[in-house]
Design an enzyme around this catalytic site. Structure first.
Site, mmCIF file in Angstrom:
data_model
loop_
_atom_site.group_PDB
_atom_site.id
_atom_site.type_symbol
_atom_site.label_atom_id
_atom_site.label_comp_id
_atom_site.label_asym_id
_atom_site.label_seq_id
_atom_site.Cartn_x
_atom_site.Cartn_y
_atom_site.Cartn_z
ATOM 1 N N LYS A 1 0.837 -1.185 0.000
ATOM 2 C CA LYS A 1 0.000 0.000 0.000
ATOM 3 C C LYS A 1 0.878 1.244 0.000
ATOM 4 C CE LYS A 1 0.669 2.103 3.365
ATOM 5 N NZ LYS A 1 1.902 2.722 3.958
ATOM 6 N N TYR B 1 -4.199 4.243 6.189
ATOM 7 C CA TYR B 1 -4.611 3.193 7.145
ATOM 8 C C TYR B 1 -5.998 3.511 7.694
ATOM 9 C CZ TYR B 1 0.040 1.117 7.262
ATOM 10 O OH TYR B 1 1.209 0.484 6.920
HETATM 11 P P1 NAD Z 1 12.360 1.968 1.814
HETATM 12 O O1 NAD Z 1 12.894 3.272 1.347
HETATM 13 O O2 NAD Z 1 12.887 1.394 3.070
HETATM 14 O O3 NAD Z 1 12.546 0.863 0.672
HETATM 15 C C1 NAD Z 1 12.356 1.166 -0.702
HETATM 16 C C2 NAD Z 1 13.242 0.292 -1.560
HETATM 17 O O4 NAD Z 1 13.115 0.716 -2.923
HETATM 18 C C3 NAD Z 1 14.741 0.408 -1.207
HETATM 19 O O5 NAD Z 1 15.317 -0.876 -1.244
HETATM 20 C C4 NAD Z 1 15.317 1.272 -2.334
HETATM 21 O O6 NAD Z 1 16.663 0.973 -2.615
HETATM 22 C C5 NAD Z 1 14.412 0.875 -3.495
HETATM 23 N N1 NAD Z 1 14.348 1.887 -4.561
HETATM 24 C C6 NAD Z 1 14.381 1.610 -5.866
HETATM 25 N N2 NAD Z 1 14.313 2.730 -6.590
HETATM 26 C C7 NAD Z 1 14.250 3.750 -5.726
HETATM 27 C C8 NAD Z 1 14.169 5.167 -5.878
HETATM 28 N N3 NAD Z 1 14.116 5.751 -7.078
HETATM 29 N N4 NAD Z 1 14.107 5.904 -4.765
HETATM 30 C C9 NAD Z 1 14.116 5.344 -3.538
HETATM 31 N N5 NAD Z 1 14.188 3.993 -3.325
HETATM 32 C C10 NAD Z 1 14.261 3.217 -4.421
HETATM 33 O O7 NAD Z 1 10.778 2.129 1.896
HETATM 34 P P2 NAD Z 1 9.737 1.211 2.686
HETATM 35 O O8 NAD Z 1 9.431 1.825 3.988
HETATM 36 O O9 NAD Z 1 10.199 -0.197 2.683
HETATM 37 O O10 NAD Z 1 8.420 1.391 1.768
HETATM 38 C C11 NAD Z 1 8.264 0.687 0.545
HETATM 39 C C12 NAD Z 1 6.773 0.540 0.233
HETATM 40 O O11 NAD Z 1 6.178 -0.236 1.271
HETATM 41 C C13 NAD Z 1 5.989 1.849 0.198
HETATM 42 O O12 NAD Z 1 5.015 1.777 -0.805
HETATM 43 C C14 NAD Z 1 5.346 1.938 1.557
HETATM 44 O O13 NAD Z 1 4.125 2.671 1.557
HETATM 45 C C15 NAD Z 1 5.097 0.477 1.864
HETATM 46 N N6 NAD Z 1 5.117 0.191 3.313
HETATM 47 C C16 NAD Z 1 4.144 -0.587 3.838
HETATM 48 C C17 NAD Z 1 4.138 -0.863 5.197
HETATM 49 C C18 NAD Z 1 3.076 -1.741 5.800
HETATM 50 O O14 NAD Z 1 2.996 -1.796 7.018
HETATM 51 N N7 NAD Z 1 2.288 -2.430 5.012
HETATM 52 C C19 NAD Z 1 5.133 -0.328 6.021
HETATM 53 C C20 NAD Z 1 6.146 0.432 5.448
HETATM 54 C C21 NAD Z 1 6.125 0.684 4.088
#
Ligand code: NAD
Length: 366
Positions: free
Chosen positions: A132, A216
């Site tokens: 999401k 959420y």
């Molecule tokens: P994050 O920044 O920790 O991870 C993102 C990943 O994408 C990294 O590995 C990064 O290297 C990669 N990436 C590839 N291209 C990129 C770019 N152009 N810019 C930045 N990063 C790039 O983020 P996250 O917190 O893991 O969030 C990722 C997704 O998961 C989002 O859509 C977020 O809304 C969702 N999320 C969901 C939950 C949940 O509880 N369901 C919790 C956190 C995040």
């Protein structure tokens, strides 16, 4: 797909029992197979996901997609027993079509990349579990749904609360009239929990706290009411003076009205140091969950009253682990050819509301 052993099969029956309220999951214990999944983007939520796959009995990590194949790819491959030949980059990603050990992908990229990678995965014949918010516009959501339908693959959006026993219990109570007729929801999610820069860049995130946190509240209220909001009022505000919020809103408050007359007041903010909660008021009872939306070593607590007396309870996010139940459900949908509890259409409905909320606030989206 991979065979289950007798030991793992018994454990999956236990997981199935724990997720009693999930219709498509509780019907049957998965067939004696495991779904091979490759996460795309090995960031913070992907780490939670990989740990959860390791604990699930019908899913297995069989590939990794990362921009850092040597550092992150090899590290996680050795942690989870993924073959080096199954580590892909964003450039080599499309060749996963030739990897028959990978049945599905988990899209854990910045929001604006969900659409592209979901479509590319569907075109490679892989099922998709996408985090999401589903995408950054309803138009993208529709393209993702069409691509998965055309390819004949599953599409599930990562709304983990639909797999959380506390929320499933309260959902059932609301729907069965335990609080009388529901008149109002109030929900809020405050404080920037994940601090990656892309969250402050509209081109990558789609918007601010609404996309990350407010969703959420919106999704839970849509799920609990079983209705789509028809009237939207909203205000965005940014008090920060450091220039951090030039691209996305810091805070958003909205008021929604549903066709039955239910009102919902929701707020989210990156800047405010606040808690996260869900309050439900009916004609004969009420309940408040706080904390409600965070994960980690969090214990969800609820307190309220029904006609039959006081109500109180709690549940740890990791016991049973909502992320494990979620991935188990996804894998089961693949194995049983069943519809996920939160298909692409659920993500699309959220984005349609998010667009109306920003419109009501006079703020444009990406
Ligand atoms: P994050 O920044 O920790 O991870 C993102 C990943 O994408 C990294 O590995 C990064 O290297 C990669 N990436 C590839 N291209 C990129 C770019 N152009 N810019 C930045 N990063 C790039 O983020 P996250 O917190 O893991 O969030 C990722 C997704 O998961 C989002 O859509 C977020 O809304 C969702 N999320 C969901 C939950 C949940 O509880 N369901 C919790 C956190 C995040």
């Amino acid at each position: 797909m991979h065979r289950l052993t007798r030991r793992t099969f018994t454990k999956s029956a236990v997981v199935a029992t724990a997720s009693f309220a999930l219709d498509s999951f509780s019907q049957t214990v998965p067939s004696q197979q495991q779904v091979g999944i490759a996460p795309i983007g090995l960031g913070s939520i992907a780490e939670v996901f990989m740990r959860s796959v390791g604990k699930s009995e019908n899913a297995k990590l069989t590939g990794l997609v990362t921009g850092h194949p040597v550092e992150k790819g090899k590290k996680f491959a050795s942690m989870y027993g993924v073959a080096d030949s199954s580590i892909y980059t964003y450039e080599t990603f499309d060749s996963i079509r030739n990897n028959h050990g990978i049945d599905a992908v988990y899209v854990a990229l910045p929001n604006s990349m969900h659409c592209e990678y979901t479509i590319r995965a569907a075109e490679a014949g892989k099922h998709v579990f996408c985090e999401k918010p589903m995408a950054i516009s309803s138009n993208e959501c529709k393209r993702m749904i069409d691509a998965c339908r055309h390819a004949g693959v599953k599409l599930m959006i990562g709304y983990r609360l639909h797999h959380e026993p506390v929320f499933l219990k309260l959902h059932e109570m609301v729907r069965s009239g335990a609080f009388g007729e529901i008149l109002q929801f109030q929900a809020g999610f405050y404080g920037m929990k994940n601090k990656q820069e892309w969250r402050l860049n509209r081109a990558l995130a789609g918007g601010g706290s609404m996309f990350d946190l407010g969703i959420y509240a919106l999704n839970t209220i849509r799920w609990f009411t079983g209705e789509e909001p028809v009237d939207f009022r909203a205000v965005v505000a940014t008090r920060d003076k450091t220039g951090k919020f030039t691209s996305v809103e810091e805070t958003i408050n909205c008021l929604l009205k549903f066709p039955s007359g239910i009102l919902a007041e929701c707020g989210s903010s990156y800047g405010q140091n606040g808690t996260n909660f869900l309050q439900i008021n009916g004609t004969t009872g009420h309940v408040r969950v706080e904390p409600a939306f965070t994960y980690g070593d969090t214990v969800l607590k609820y307190e309220g009253k029904t006609e039959s007396g006081d109500l109180a309870g709690s549940g740890a996010v990791y016991d049973p682990d909502q992320f494990v139940t979620e991935v188990t459900h996804f894998a089961n949908c693949v194995l049983q050819n069943a519809e996920p509890a939160t298909p692409g259409e659920e993500g699309l409905k959220d984005l349609l509301s998010v667009e109306e909320i920003y419109k009501a606030a006079g703020s444009s989206m990406a």
